[in-house]
Design an enzyme around this catalytic site. Structure first.
Site, PDB file in Angstrom:
ATOM      1  N   GLU A 167       0.978  -1.087  -0.058  1.00 32.82           N
ATOM      2  CA  GLU A 167      -0.093   0.178   0.022  1.00 32.82           C
ATOM      3  C   GLU A 167       0.856   1.273   0.001  1.00 32.82           C
ATOM      4  O   GLU A 167       0.789   2.100   0.954  1.00 32.82           O
ATOM      5  CB  GLU A 167      -0.727  -0.077   1.244  1.00 32.82           C
ATOM      6  N   GLU A 351      -5.955  -8.205  -0.583  1.00 30.69           N
ATOM      7  CA  GLU A 351      -6.527  -7.901   0.805  1.00 30.69           C
ATOM      8  C   GLU A 351      -8.086  -7.538   0.628  1.00 30.69           C
ATOM      9  O   GLU A 351      -8.128  -6.624  -0.324  1.00 30.69           O
ATOM     10  CB  GLU A 351      -5.900  -6.780   1.616  1.00 30.69           C
TER      11      GLU A 351
HETATM   12  O1  IFM Z   1      -4.925  -3.459   8.802  1.00 29.99           O
HETATM   13  C1  IFM Z   1      -4.665  -2.650   7.565  1.00 29.99           C
HETATM   14  C2  IFM Z   1      -3.422  -3.472   6.794  1.00 29.99           C
HETATM   15  O2  IFM Z   1      -2.426  -3.008   7.586  1.00 29.99           O
HETATM   16  C3  IFM Z   1      -3.339  -2.852   5.540  1.00 29.99           C
HETATM   17  N1  IFM Z   1      -4.371  -2.826   4.839  1.00 29.99           N
HETATM   18  C4  IFM Z   1      -5.697  -2.284   5.322  1.00 29.99           C
HETATM   19  C5  IFM Z   1      -5.875  -3.069   6.776  1.00 29.99           C
HETATM   20  C6  IFM Z   1      -7.132  -2.668   7.464  1.00 29.99           C
HETATM   21  O3  IFM Z   1      -7.131  -1.197   7.606  1.00 29.99           O
END
Ligand code: IFM
Length: 440
Positions: A167, A351
């Site tokens: 990210e 994710e």
């Molecule tokens: O917990 C985070 C993760 O570290 C990165 N992506 C989003 C998740 C939820 O906020």
């Protein structure tokens, strides 16, 4: 669940994801201090000033945790490696205990038939590098390349896939413009530099990993679908600016070697000298593109300096994070990414998941809201697949309830509940439902 493994093409991968600082317990095993440790110790930054010192104690309980991953029938486990655990000073002498930990963790995945999917950096920057300016300092690309060589020099031979940075928007914008994450800056010049250097570091690491002979290398971006607050031209332009710095900046950099004009309007004057010459590195070819997706944002224009917009409350049902549930956004991003940026390159949903108000009652956690959320989003993956989008995998965030950064331990994203006093793990109903859906 409303889906099962056999509904998907052969070879489609299901997995679950975690990250080092959020679960391992950073005080164990000789890890060096990170900017998250000091950010959390600074009043007002993190709910209850909680940090990752102990987290889920995955450092000691990883075998039990990997048993949980394997028992669902997941193909893959997406984990991250802590830079400060491997190189406590960020550079120089590695911490043997840290390297040994990731070595044991890797073998434990393979013993359980899980494909190890590594992310090199999920936000815990070693403090000595933060002292040198962290992501604002161009030298970070070289430091990160060295870290990539050290950690993957040890475990790279057994990785299924590797992505350098989780990210980049969070590393750049959330941490340097909004100040919500470490190092907690609110400065446009710092942002411009961090946004560019994070991509330069990505490309430098890809080159270093190729140099080690590794394959199946990817990039992992988080996306939010921008929705204008109304039909006005100014609202549409504001949503386009949001789309620019949230989504298109990173895709544009890595896959087109260019940043959107709508972003350069604001960041252009603050970019580091010679940034245009870095695209040869930033566009180093990758083998897949990862999308992390959770929500959309409603965007309204305002009269403040660039980007001159506000995120406003939306009407859809929300998760515990206050994020609107908008599964269509996942479909739209999968389509758009393939059509405009990546073509036939495999896409992976790296994710997706939700924080829910989970409660243990009679030893059970009936997280039907999470089951519904996952069903709705997987249906969008299926819709994209049916239209020929090359989606190759779907990973759920997260295996365990864990440290949700500035929100501490209150927001529970896990398929498995963690009691943060006893550290006991209790699978939720969503975990059991996935087991039925995915077991071969
Ligand atoms: O917990 C985070 C993760 O570290 C990165 N992506 C989003 C998740 C939820 O906020």
């Amino acid at each position: 669940m409303q889906f099962k493994r056999s509904d998907f093409p052969d070879g489609f991968l299901f997995g679950t994801a975690t990250s080092s600082y959020q679960i391992e317990g950073h005080r164990f095993g000789g890890a060096g201090e990170t900017h998250w440790d000091t950010f959390a110790r600074t009043p007002g930054n993190v709910v209850k000033a909680e940090n990752g010192d102990r987290a889920c104690d995955h450092y000691h309980r990883y075998e039990e945790d990997l048993d949980l991953v394997a028992a669902v029938g997941f193909d893959c486990y997406r984990f991250s490696t802590s830079w400060a655990r491997v190189l406590p000073e960020g550079r120089g002498t590695p911490n043997a205990e840290g390297l040994d930990f990731y070595d044991r963790l890797t073998d434990a995945m393979l013993e359980r038939g899980l494909k190890p999917c590594a992310t090199l950096y999920h936000w815990e920057l070693p403090s000595p590098l933060a002292d040198l300016g962290g992501w604002r300092n161009r030298d970070i690309a070289g430091w990160f390349g060295e870290f990539a060589q050290v950690i993957m020099g040890r475990i790279g031979d057994r990785m299924y896939s590797v992505a350098p940075i989780n990210e980049p928007w969070c590393v750049g914008w959330l941490s340097h413009f909004m100040g919500h994450h470490a190092p907690g800056l609110r400065d446009i010049r710092a942002t411009a530099r961090a946004m560019h250097h994070v991509l330069l570091a990505h490309g430098t690491a890809i080159q270093a990993l190729r140099g080690l002979g590794l394959g199946n290398l990817g990039a992992v971006f988080n996306f939010e679908w921008p929705t204008p607050v109304d039909g006005s031209e100014v609202a549409q332009a504001a949503a386009q600016r949001y789309d620019g710095y949230y989504n298109r900046f990173f895709l544009g950099g890595v896959f087109k070697g260019a940043y959107p004009d709508s972003v350069m309007e604001g960041l252009g004057p603050h970019m580091p000298a010679g940034w245009q010459d870095d695209f040869a590195t930033i566009t180093a070819p990758v083998d897949w593109c990862g999308l992390n997706y959770y929500t959309r944002k409603i965007i309204a224009p305002n009269n403040e300096p660039w980007p001159s917009l506000d995120e406003v409350d939306g009407p859809l049902p929300k998760t515990e994070m206050g994020w609107e549930i908008y599964p269509e956004g996942l479909y739209r991003f999968l389509k758009r990414t393939a059509e405009e940026y990546t073509g036939d390159l495999p896409l992976i949903v790296t994710e997706n998941g939700m924080a829910a108000p989970d409660r243990i009652e009679g030893g059970r956690i009936e997280d039907t809201d999470r089951i519904d959320y996952l069903n709705a989003h997987v249906a969008m993956v299926q819709k994209a697949l049916a239209e020929g989008v090359p989606v190759h995998g779907y990973f759920i965030w997260s295996l365990l309830d864990n440290y949700e950064w500035a929100l501490g331990y209150d927001k529970r994203f896990g398929l498995v509940h963690v009691d943060f006093d006893s550290l006991q793990r209790t699978p939720k109903a969503s975990y059991e439902a996935l087991k039925l859906a995915l077991t071969r």
